[in-house]
Enzyme design. Structure first.
Site, PDB file in Angstrom:
ATOM      1  N   HIS A  99      -8.803  -4.842  -2.669  1.00 26.84           N
ATOM      2  CA  HIS A  99      -7.492  -4.697  -2.038  1.00 26.84           C
ATOM      3  C   HIS A  99      -6.855  -3.398  -2.495  1.00 26.84           C
ATOM      4  O   HIS A  99      -7.000  -2.984  -3.640  1.00 26.84           O
ATOM      5  CB  HIS A  99      -6.585  -5.895  -2.341  1.00 26.84           C
ATOM      6  CG  HIS A  99      -6.588  -6.312  -3.783  1.00 26.84           C
ATOM      7  ND1 HIS A  99      -7.623  -7.027  -4.358  1.00 26.84           N
ATOM      8  CD2 HIS A  99      -5.685  -6.113  -4.773  1.00 26.84           C
ATOM      9  CE1 HIS A  99      -7.348  -7.253  -5.628  1.00 26.84           C
ATOM     10  NE2 HIS A  99      -6.183  -6.699  -5.905  1.00 26.84           N
ATOM     11  N   HIS A 101      -3.347  -1.564  -3.075  1.00 25.65           N
ATOM     12  CA  HIS A 101      -1.909  -1.770  -3.225  1.00 25.65           C
ATOM     13  C   HIS A 101      -1.191  -0.554  -2.636  1.00 25.65           C
ATOM     14  O   HIS A 101      -1.485   0.586  -3.020  1.00 25.65           O
ATOM     15  CB  HIS A 101      -1.513  -1.833  -4.702  1.00 25.65           C
ATOM     16  CG  HIS A 101      -2.090  -2.985  -5.476  1.00 25.65           C
ATOM     17  ND1 HIS A 101      -1.344  -4.092  -5.819  1.00 25.65           N
ATOM     18  CD2 HIS A 101      -3.319  -3.197  -6.006  1.00 25.65           C
ATOM     19  CE1 HIS A 101      -2.091  -4.941  -6.525  1.00 25.65           C
ATOM     20  NE2 HIS A 101      -3.298  -4.412  -6.651  1.00 25.65           N
TER      21      HIS A 101
END
Ligand code: DGP
Length: 113
Positions: A99, A101
């Site tokens: 992921h 950010h």
């Protein structure tokens, strides 16, 4: 991956997406560290950045494009923003689905902790 929380969010089984296309999804972080804190993920389950394959390069580049467009949408582009990937436990990775950010909306210190 059946038991991956981010796969479930990408499949819209929980949470709310703020961006969604064929290959990428994004959602607000549960524990925001800045006024804008969005997580951008590939829908394909990739455990962490280090295990991406050369075939994933375009997908990862697309995630950066999505980060730029969300930053523009949230009006943090002019001020500046940060895109971070934590890879592995010592770097702070707590969810085993890669992921990115997207953080912004305040001044961000450097170096990170
Ligand atoms: P990292 O520490 O880099 O693995 O970041 C994981 C982030 O994921 C952390 O900032 C909190 C967020 N997070 C964990 N579980 C959930 C969830 O179920 N929903 C949302 N929206 N965010 C989550």
């Amino acid at each position: 991956m059946d038991d991956c929380i981010f796969c479930k969010i990408a499949r819209k089984e929980m949470g709310r997406l703020v961006y969604d296309d064929e290959t990428v999804a994004a959602f607000d972080d549960l524990n925001p560290q800045a006024p804008t804190h969005v997580l951008i993920i590939p829908k394909k389950h990739i455990e962490k950045l280090a295990v991406m394959s050369p075939d994933d390069a375009q997908l990862m580049g697309h995630i950066l494009e999505v980060a730029n467009s969300i930053a523009a949408e949230r009006s943090i582009a002019t001020m500046g923003y940060r895109v971070v990937v934590n890879n592995g436990r010592a770097a702070g990775q707590s969810v085993d689905h890669v992921h990115f950010h997207l953080l912004g909306g305040r001044a961000l210190g450097w170096p990170p902790g």
